[in-house]
Write a protein that holds these residues in place. Structure first.
Motif, mmCIF file in Angstrom:
data_model
loop_
_atom_site.group_PDB
_atom_site.id
_atom_site.type_symbol
_atom_site.label_atom_id
_atom_site.label_comp_id
_atom_site.label_asym_id
_atom_site.label_seq_id
_atom_site.Cartn_x
_atom_site.Cartn_y
_atom_site.Cartn_z
ATOM 1 N N GLY A 107 0.983 -1.087 0.091
ATOM 2 C CA GLY A 107 0.074 -0.095 0.059
ATOM 3 C C GLY A 107 0.787 1.398 0.008
ATOM 4 N N ARG A 113 3.706 6.132 -5.180
ATOM 5 C CA ARG A 113 4.323 6.338 -6.674
ATOM 6 C C ARG A 113 2.956 6.925 -7.374
ATOM 7 N N TYR A 118 -6.396 10.971 -5.608
ATOM 8 C CA TYR A 118 -7.172 9.881 -4.552
ATOM 9 C C TYR A 118 -6.212 9.590 -3.679
ATOM 10 N N ARG A 195 4.523 -3.558 -13.450
ATOM 11 C CA ARG A 195 4.927 -2.717 -12.010
ATOM 12 C C ARG A 195 5.250 -3.706 -10.987
ATOM 13 N N MET B 1 1.355 5.948 -11.729
ATOM 14 C CA MET B 1 0.999 4.777 -11.743
ATOM 15 C C MET B 1 -0.601 4.695 -12.284
ATOM 16 N N LYS B 2 -0.913 3.465 -12.925
ATOM 17 C CA LYS B 2 -2.167 3.261 -13.488
ATOM 18 C C LYS B 2 -3.057 2.966 -12.574
ATOM 19 N N ASN B 3 -4.360 3.392 -12.629
ATOM 20 C CA ASN B 3 -5.550 3.421 -11.650
ATOM 21 C C ASN B 3 -5.675 1.724 -11.115
ATOM 22 N N THR B 5 -3.457 -0.834 -11.344
ATOM 23 C CA THR B 5 -2.268 -1.368 -10.815
ATOM 24 C C THR B 5 -2.428 -0.789 -9.170
ATOM 25 N N PHE B 6 -2.535 0.347 -9.074
ATOM 26 C CA PHE B 6 -2.851 1.250 -7.741
ATOM 27 C C PHE B 6 -3.808 0.589 -6.854
ATOM 28 N N PHE B 9 -2.407 -2.780 -5.646
ATOM 29 C CA PHE B 9 -1.577 -2.767 -4.531
ATOM 30 C C PHE B 9 -2.173 -2.377 -3.183
ATOM 31 N N ILE B 10 -3.087 -1.374 -3.517
ATOM 32 C CA ILE B 10 -3.600 -0.890 -2.219
ATOM 33 C C ILE B 10 -4.656 -1.782 -1.339
ATOM 34 N N LEU B 14 -6.419 -1.611 2.039
ATOM 35 C CA LEU B 14 -7.802 -0.797 2.211
ATOM 36 C C LEU B 14 -8.908 -1.761 2.926
#
Lengths: 293, 343
Positions: A107, A113, A118, A195, B1-3, B5-6, B9-10, B14
């Motif tokens: 996270g 990055r 958001y 990534r 970073m692409k939405n 991928t983000f 990851f999160i 979350l």
């Protein structure tokens, strides 16, 4: 020139020394005193006649035949099975640290990055979550956990603590990842990595200093927790801190206070060792978020 | 970073936060609208050798069945919020009407459990936070001027009060200030009052808890300030010295302005942490003279008199509102900073 800065009047220097000395005594003496006292009997540590008995151990000599006694430790660890609580604490702390860091690195890396708006909102949300008093959250879990039979198990407490620690872990790792140059993973991606591959092959090998520091704080949060462990675990799988609190309910019995004193010293020892070895990381971790902000 | 991928990851982090932080905030609110079922009563005829009579008994089976069917309890609306243990609306009104002056009114309000806890929580938060800043700043200045060899060990000892478990730290101090402990006995001797007990007086208990709070948190402020002092530009200090600034003026006009962001940071963390003060009250067994919002929630949940989810929920919601009030200025500030940077 720097010589000029460091030139000070003698009386001022003396004042500084006295003040720092005063602080060191204030910070360190209580621990030293309690450690020393944990090897005495209750009549010495809580002396009606004269507190100096705690130093000489007069009553300890009368009751046990020598100036030091391990009775408190024996009582706490064996009679009251404090070892069980220590074992539980170890399980909880190790699991919390590993899971927190796994979720947190993923996270935190993404937040560092992203660069999108958001990501900032998420960080703000994490800050709000960080401010929630833990007991208010626990009062929300308790009823559903009772209903679904999740209450009183170590895994439940572990997951809850991981979640409660996430906001802090995210913030800290986020600021560490910001320090790792972007070019590193971006060049890996130019070379054809996805990534995640870039993260695993390029970032993971260089992230350990930050992860270790964050891990230390996760360790402290889990080790020092009272709210979650006292409310979500039952008597049979308590961790150390609630166990110590439960000793206090029975302080009227002679000697039981000394069990608590011995247990307190036992629980503090690992923290001492931790600070001794990781002082630099703790200091850098405390300042990581602050100095840049 | 692409939405996309983000998002992946999160996601784990979350999910954990939503499940165990966001949802509970919602569920305490729902919980606070309900109260526990009363016992189900039934009338039975009990016939003995002297004839029959009607008796009211608790229907154990029906009570437990009701509890099982509706574990939340029965709907109570905002009743729990307004009752005597929380906002105590009617008690406040009658106290207002009965009191001749402000001090009588305040003492009546102070006897209501929620306001009592609120009074201590706010006092603790707003006294400990500035004292921590002050003490931490002076320790940082002091340690900064020590010879290099002494700095490491000093920092080691200074970290201890902060690193140690809050419950354990407060117990250690509690045993020392016991009337048979070293500090308690010394104070009795110093003030020549053999009956002096720090535990018996509410005022002394408050002072004790505040001293504990400062002792526990000062190292944090110290470390942050100490790190900040290392980054004060020496050119500016030298320039100030050439202009004839005294030591005090240099600290006031060069060092302090440099540390302002750190003061904001420490205050923010301290306000959040002090507002949830809880463990010291357990450690010092201070509940007779000082309770905090966190403590009354804990007492409702695990105090030994049973669990009162409705009551705990209502206090939790009120506490969360308190946290929100504390945080709003910070959030607005950060928001503006962010938008300014974005522009």
């Amino acid at each position: 020139m720097s010589e000029l800065i460091h030139r000070r009047s003698k009386s001022f220097t003396a004042l500084i020394w006295v003040f720092v000395l005063f602080w060191i005594i204030l910070a360190g003496f209580p621990f030293l005193w309690t450690m020393w006292g944990s090897f005495k009997v209750q009549g010495d540590f809580f002396s009606k006649a004269d507190w100096a008995y705690a130093i000489s151990g007069l009553r300890t000599q009368i009751e046990t035949g020598s100036s030091f006694t391990g009775d408190g430790y024996h009582g706490a660890w064996i009679t009251k099975s404090f070892w069980q609580a220590a074992l539980n604490t170890m399980i909880v702390v190790v699991s919390v640290v590993i899971i927190s860091l796994t979720l947190g690195t993923l996270g935190g890396y993404a937040l560092a990055r992203s660069g999108k708006k958001y990501a900032f909102y998420l960080l703000m949300l994490a800050l709000v979550f960080r401010a929630m008093p833990h007991i208010t959250l626990v009062s929300g879990y308790l009823l559903p956990f009772f209903e679904w039979n999740l209450w009183g198990h170590l895994p439940t407490a572990i997951i809850v603590m991981v979640a409660i620690n996430q906001p802090f872990t995210l913030w800290m790792l986020h600021s560490f990842f910001l320090n790792i140059p972007k070019d590193l993973d971006e060049s890996a991606m130019v070379d054809g990595c996805t990534r995640f591959q870039a993260f695993r092959r390029v970032i993971v090998p260089v992230m350990w200093p930050g992860v270790i520091t964050t891990g230390l704080f996760s360790f402290l949060l889990a080790y020092n927790d009272f709210t979650v462990t006292a409310t979500l675990l039952n008597n049979s799988n308590q961790t150390m801190v609630p166990k110590i609190a439960s000793f206090l309910g029975t302080t009227q019995v002679e000697g039981n206070v000394m069990f608590a004193v011995a247990a307190v010293v036992s629980a503090t020892a690992p923290l001492f060792i931790l600070v001794m070895f990781f002082q630099r990381q703790i200091v850098s971790g405390l300042t990581a978020g602050a100095v840049k902000g | 970073m692409k939405n996309r991928t983000f998002f992946w990851f999160i996601l784990p982090s979350l999910v954990a936060m939503v499940l165990f932080i966001a949802l509970p905030i919602g569920s305490v609110f729902i919980q606070s609208l309900y109260i526990e079922h009363g016992a189900v009563l039934k009338e039975v005829k009990s016939c003995g050798p002297f004839g029959c009579k009607d008796e009211v008994q608790i229907d154990v089976a029906a009570t437990s069945q009701l509890k099982e069917e509706k574990p939340l309890g029965k709907f109570n609306g905002f009743g729990t919020y307004t009752n005597r243990n929380h906002l105590a609306v009617t008690e406040l009104k009658s106290a207002w009407n009965d009191s001749a002056n402000w001090s009588i009114y305040f003492s009546k309000v102070y006897n209501l459990p929620f306001y009592r806890a609120l009074a201590f929580t706010l006092t603790y938060t707003f006294i400990v936070t500035p004292l921590v800043l002050l003490l931490g700043f002076f320790i940082a200045l002091g340690v900064n001027s020590l010879p290099k060899k002494l700095k490491g060990p000093t920092i080691f000892v200074s970290l201890l009060p902060m690193i140690v478990t809050p419950l354990i730290g407060s117990l250690i101090l509690f045993w020392m200030i016991d009337s048979k402990g070293i500090l308690g006995a010394s104070l009795q001797w110093l003030l020549d009052d053999p009956n002096l007990s720090l535990k018996a007086s509410p005022a002394l208990t408050w002072i004790m808890l505040i001293i504990y709070g400062v002792w526990h948190s000062a190292p944090f402020a110290f470390i942050v300030f100490y790190a900040g002092l290392q980054t004060v530009p020496s050119e500016t200090i030298e320039a100030a010295m050439i202009d004839g600034a005294s030591r005090w003026e240099r600290t006031r006009y060069v060092v302090l302005p440099h540390l302002v962001p750190l003061i904001v940071f420490i205050s923010l963390i301290q306000l959040m942490d002090n507002f949830r003060v809880f463990e010291p009250i357990v450690g010092f067994s201070a509940q007779a003279s000082a309770t905090s919002l966190s403590w009354i929630i804990y007492n409702d949940l695990a105090g030994g008199e049973g669990t009162f989810f409705g009551s705990a929920g209502a206090t939790s919601v009120l506490t969360i509102l308190g946290v929100a009030v504390l945080l709003i200025p910070v959030l607005i500030r950060t928001w503006n900073d962010f938008n300014r940077k974005a522009v």
